[in-house]
Design an enzyme around this catalytic site. Structure first.
Site, PDB file in Angstrom:
ATOM      1  N   LYS A  53      22.080 -42.071  15.300  1.00  0.00           N
ATOM      2  CA  LYS A  53      21.144 -43.106  14.833  1.00  0.00           C
ATOM      3  C   LYS A  53      20.544 -42.691  13.492  1.00  0.00           C
ATOM      4  CE  LYS A  53      20.122 -44.460  19.588  1.00  0.00           C
ATOM      5  NZ  LYS A  53      19.242 -44.302  20.758  1.00  0.00           N
ATOM      6  N   GLN A  97      13.789 -41.733  23.219  1.00  0.00           N
ATOM      7  CA  GLN A  97      15.158 -41.570  23.730  1.00  0.00           C
ATOM      8  C   GLN A  97      15.129 -41.276  25.228  1.00  0.00           C
ATOM      9  OE1 GLN A  97      17.965 -42.071  21.779  1.00  0.00           O
ATOM     10  NE2 GLN A  97      19.121 -41.892  23.673  1.00  0.00           N
ATOM     11  N   ASP A 120      13.469 -50.824  20.413  1.00  0.00           N
ATOM     12  CA  ASP A 120      14.407 -50.758  21.542  1.00  0.00           C
ATOM     13  C   ASP A 120      14.172 -51.904  22.523  1.00  0.00           C
ATOM     14  OD1 ASP A 120      16.342 -48.840  21.312  1.00  0.00           O
ATOM     15  OD2 ASP A 120      15.126 -47.212  22.162  1.00  0.00           O
TER      16      ASP A 120
END
Ligand code: NAD
Length: 289
Positions: A53, A97, A120
């Site tokens: 990412k 994450q 997200d």
């Protein structure tokens, strides 16, 4: 042979558009889209995903920072780190994450992220906005990426029968809602579902996210169906394979995503899209791709 849905190429095309828009933003406002990744512990897959990412964010000229906390981090330290990123002026997107170490409650920490920076799309407010069809939230990256892949095959989705296998908050649930919003007729399946093969036969579009290598067999699939394989499973040999048995599925499918090179690249591209949109919203600029 089915149409192979080339996720790398489709993601690259999207990233070219993002690059141009990011350059405009910097020229116009002197602002770089800023993405922060927060990682707890030393899960090797998470390390790799965050690294990917970061590389791609920097390729588009974004500001990227990674914050790594040890697995034994006290709850209050992680809470404070999220609050610090919420307040940071040069951060427009925050990713926590997953998975977190088992003793940390992901729902608690996801709900501390500022919803305006939750690129997200996992904060309950953004998940709720998706559920209600309110457009100013963020949609979870994997489902958003899958929809883009599906739209390269189907220009009209209304009325199609869609099966979503897997009911996680990260993929399956938001995916099903997103397809419902495209006026599809949607069913969902999970580990307790009965008669999965006969359900699969009813799907014009089958989306699979279960984490079970080569579980879905080709002869379950409707002839000509579009198959989106979200699964990423690492074999002891080091090879990555999907949740769909690709060899038998390609005998029946009309279009299918490969693993790797299908959904994975689009997930990262969708994250970069959401981050740029967040920066545009912050600057009160319209965001159109
Ligand atoms: P998860 O473990 O949170 O959820 C799995 C879901 O699948 C559950 O709802 C479970 O009930 C269901 N399930 C499990 N076995 C099943 C079976 N035999 N039949 C029917 N349903 C079954 O997983 P997740 O986070 O949604 O991830 C699923 C897979 O997708 C994993 O392989 C993961 O690595 C992959 N993934 C890929 C991307 C990407 O960018 N390509 C992103 C996220 C997840």
């Amino acid at each position: 042979m089915p149409n192979l849905i080339d996720g790398r190429k489709i993601a690259d095309d999207l990233k070219k558009k993002l690059l141009t828009l990011a350059q405009h933003l910097e020229e116009k406002r002197g602002v770089k889209p800023g993405l922060a990744a927060l990682r707890v512990g030393d899960d090797p897959a998470s390390q790799l995903y965050v690294q990917l990412k970061g590389i791609q964010a920097k390729e588009l000229g974004y500001h990227f920072e990674e914050h790594v906390l040890p697995a034994w981090t006290p709850l209050s330290t992680l809470e404070a780190k999220i609050k610090e990123l919420n307040q940071s002026a040069h951060i427009h997107g925050i990713i926590l994450q997953l998975p977190l170490p088992t003793e940390l409650d992901k729902f608690h920490f996801l709900s501390l992220i500022d919803p305006a920076k939750d690129v997200d799309g996992l904060h309950p407010l953004n998940a709720g906005k998706l559920f209600q069809g309110i457009k100013d939230g963020f949609i979870a990256c994997t489902p958003l990426g899958c929809l883009s892949l599906i739209q390269t095959v189907h220009t009209h989705l209304e009325g199609l029968n869609v099966g979503v296998i897997g009911a996680s908050i990260l993929v399956g649930r938001p995916m099903a809602i997103l397809m419902l919003q495209q006026d599809c007729t949607v069913w969902m399946a999970h580990s307790k579902t009965q008669n999965l093969p006969s359900l699969c036969e009813t799907a014009d579009i089958l989306i699979v996210a279960i984490g079970n290598p080569r579980f879905i067999q080709g002869d379950w699939i409707q002839k000509g169906a579009t198959v989106i394989d979200v699964g990423i499973n690492r074999l002891p040999s080091g090879e990555f394979i999907g949740d769909v048995d690709f060899d038998s599925a390609q005998e029946r499918a009309g279009a299918i995503t490969p693993v790797p090179g299908g959904v994975g690249p689009m997930t990262v591209a969708a994250l970069l899209r959401n981050t740029l949109e967040s920066a545009f919203r912050h600057e009160n600029l319209p965001f159109t791709l």
